[in-house]
Design an enzyme around this catalytic site. Sequence first.
Site, mmCIF file in Angstrom:
data_model
loop_
_atom_site.group_PDB
_atom_site.id
_atom_site.type_symbol
_atom_site.label_atom_id
_atom_site.label_comp_id
_atom_site.label_asym_id
_atom_site.label_seq_id
_atom_site.Cartn_x
_atom_site.Cartn_y
_atom_site.Cartn_z
ATOM 1 N N CYS A 165 0.833 -1.206 0.000
ATOM 2 C CA CYS A 165 0.000 0.000 0.000
ATOM 3 C C CYS A 165 0.866 1.253 0.000
ATOM 4 O O CYS A 165 1.516 1.571 0.998
ATOM 5 C CB CYS A 165 -0.933 -0.023 1.214
ATOM 6 N N CYS A 170 0.033 3.939 2.597
ATOM 7 C CA CYS A 170 0.439 3.501 3.937
ATOM 8 C C CYS A 170 1.884 3.922 4.217
ATOM 9 O O CYS A 170 2.221 4.369 5.321
ATOM 10 C CB CYS A 170 0.315 1.988 4.069
#
Length: 333
Positions: free
Chosen positions: A79, A82
Site C-alpha cells: 500500500c 500507507c
Amino acid sequence: MNNRDNPYGGPYGAGAGSTSVTFGNGGQPDAAARPTGFQESAPAAADLIKETSTAAFAGDVIQESRRQPVLVDFWAPWCGPCKQLTPVLEKAVREAGGRVKLVKLNIDDHPAIPGQLGIQSIPAVIAFKDGQPIDGFMGAIPESQVREFIKRVSGDGGGRVEEALAAAAEAREAGDQQMAAQIYSAVLQQEPQHVEALAGLADLLFEAGQTEQARELLDRVPEAKKGAASVAAVRAKMALAEQVAGLGDIGELQRRLEDDPTDHQARFDLALLQNAHGRRQEAADNLLAIVKADRGWKDDAARAKLLEFFDAWGMSDPATLAARRKLSSLLFS
C-alpha cells in the site's frame, strides 16, 4: 490476497482519500483536558509504537486502551499511501509524549480484525479508548491533520467549533432536532464548508423529508472531503431509503417468512424495510440470519448490505457495535 478471498472486501490503497471518521463522543475533549502542547519527557519509542497480531490484539489494543488511547494503523506492505502515512503517524505519536500509543496491524497477515471492524480501505487508523473504538480516519492525511486527530482523541485541545458540534450531537440525542439544526447553521455561518456541520444538517433535513435540500448541502462539501465518513453516512442513508421503494409492506414479508423461513429474499427485503423504519437491530438480525444460513446467497449480499447499514448508522451506533460482534462470531469463530 485478491478481492475474492479477502474476507472483508473492498479496494485497498488505490483511491483511498483523506477521510475523517467520527465514532462517538468518546473522542470529544472535556473541561478537564490538559493544556495544548506535548510533554517534554516522552516514554521510549519502543513503548509507544509496536506491531500486533490477531492473537495479541486484545492485549495490545483493548486492554492497553484502558490506560490511554491506542491508535491502530491498518496497513499492508504493498500500500503506497500507507508508506506515506506511517512515518508521519509515528512522528506525531512520539511527539505526543505518551498521551497515545500506536499499534500497527498488517492486514495481509492478520485479516480477521479488520474484517470484524469493517475496514474496507487502507491506510485506516482507528483510535480505541476504554476498550472501544471512538474515532478514526482513512487515507494518508497531512501531518497537521494527524496532530489534530491525536489532540482530539487524547482530550488535548478542542475549540469552540468542536464544542458546538458536541452540543449539536447532544441535542439530537435528546430529540431536539431544531436546536441541533440551529447549532449546525451557526457553525456554517463561521465555516461555510465545515464537513461535519454540513453532514449533520443534511442528515437532519433528510430525516425531515427535505431530501433535495439535504443533497444541496452535501454538494457544498469540498471535493477533497466528499469521502468523509459523516458525508458517506448520509448518502448511504439516502441510497438505502431509495432501495425500499416497491418492496411491499413489513406484514406481507413476515407472512412469507412464516410460510417459508428459507425465503432469503423475503428476509433481505424485510431487513431493508425494518431499517427504513428505524428498527436497526431487527434489520441486522435478519441479515445475520441469512449469513448464518447461506453465506454465499447472491454473492454474499446479506453481509455486503450489513456493511452498508454500518456505514449509514455510524461506527459507534449501538446497533452497529452489536451486529458487528455477531458478524465477527459468525465469520471467525
